[in-house]
Design a protein around this motif. Structure first.
Motif, short mmCIF file in Angstrom:
data_model
loop_
_atom_site.label_atom_id
_atom_site.label_comp_id
_atom_site.label_asym_id
_atom_site.label_seq_id
_atom_site.Cartn_x
_atom_site.Cartn_y
_atom_site.Cartn_z
N GLU A 186 4.84 0.68 -20.17
CA GLU A 186 4.08 1.25 -21.27
C GLU A 186 4.35 0.50 -22.57
OE1 GLU A 186 6.13 2.97 -19.30
OE2 GLU A 186 4.94 4.50 -18.30
N ALA A 187 5.60 0.14 -22.78
CA ALA A 187 5.97 -0.61 -23.98
C ALA A 187 5.40 -2.01 -23.92
CB ALA A 187 7.49 -0.65 -24.14
N ALA A 188 5.46 -2.65 -22.75
CA ALA A 188 4.93 -4.00 -22.59
C ALA A 188 3.43 -4.04 -22.90
CB ALA A 188 5.20 -4.51 -21.18
N GLU A 189 2.71 -3.05 -22.44
CA GLU A 189 1.27 -2.98 -22.71
C GLU A 189 1.01 -2.84 -24.21
OE1 GLU A 189 -2.56 -0.13 -21.73
OE2 GLU A 189 -0.81 -0.02 -20.42
N ALA A 190 1.75 -1.97 -24.87
CA ALA A 190 1.59 -1.80 -26.32
C ALA A 190 1.98 -3.07 -27.06
CB ALA A 190 2.43 -0.61 -26.80
N LEU A 191 3.06 -3.71 -26.62
CA LEU A 191 3.50 -4.95 -27.27
C LEU A 191 2.46 -6.06 -27.15
CD1 LEU A 191 7.23 -4.76 -26.23
CD2 LEU A 191 6.40 -5.00 -28.60
N MET A 192 1.79 -6.15 -26.00
CA MET A 192 0.73 -7.15 -25.85
C MET A 192 -0.39 -6.90 -26.86
SD MET A 192 1.40 -9.58 -23.86
CE MET A 192 -0.23 -10.28 -24.02
#
Length: 135
Positions: free
Chosen positions: A35-41
């Protein structure tokens, strides 16, 4: 810790660029969580403000894990030239601030063998930036 993650995820979609910057900095240490990786992208490729791009890239480079650098590499591969310049600036800022980021170089070496071509290309670009800047 979960409250920090949840709060940062909420800020990542804020209309305020300063809140999105804060989210990028807070989420960087959670780069290995989907979830964090998606937001960071989304923050790395922020269409509204290049400060979000630059500061998120800087925060991820300072973390320096393979997961964090992988996100920068993917963003580099997807970015147009202007956005790539801001990603470079963020990585460079982290390297200058820390007197070099050996973790980024090590992560790039690992990512050079990633099965995804875009990741390999992005990691090669990041390595070239680090070599070029002398960090």
């Amino acid at each position: 810790m979960m409250n920090e993650l949840e709060d940062a995820l909420a800020e990542a979609s804020s209309l305020s660029w300063t809140q999105r910057v804060r989210a990028g900095r807070a989420l960087a240490s959670f780069a290995d969580i989907p979830e964090a990786a998606e937001a960071l992208m989304g923050l790395l490729l922020d269409v509204e403000d290049t400060a979000v791009t630059r500061q998120t890239a800087e925060a991820l480079a300072m973390v320096g894990t393979v997961a964090a650098v992988r996100l920068i590499a993917v963003a580099v591969a997807e970015a147009d030239d202007n956005r790539a310049d801001w990603l470079l600036t963020g990585v460079h800022d982290a390297m200058v601030e820390l007197g070099g980021v050996p973790d980024v170089a090590a992560a790039c070496r690992k990512l050079a063998r990633d099965p995804e071509g875009a990741v390999r290309r992005g990691a090669a670009d990041i390595s070239a930036w680090a070599d070029h800047t002398g960090c």
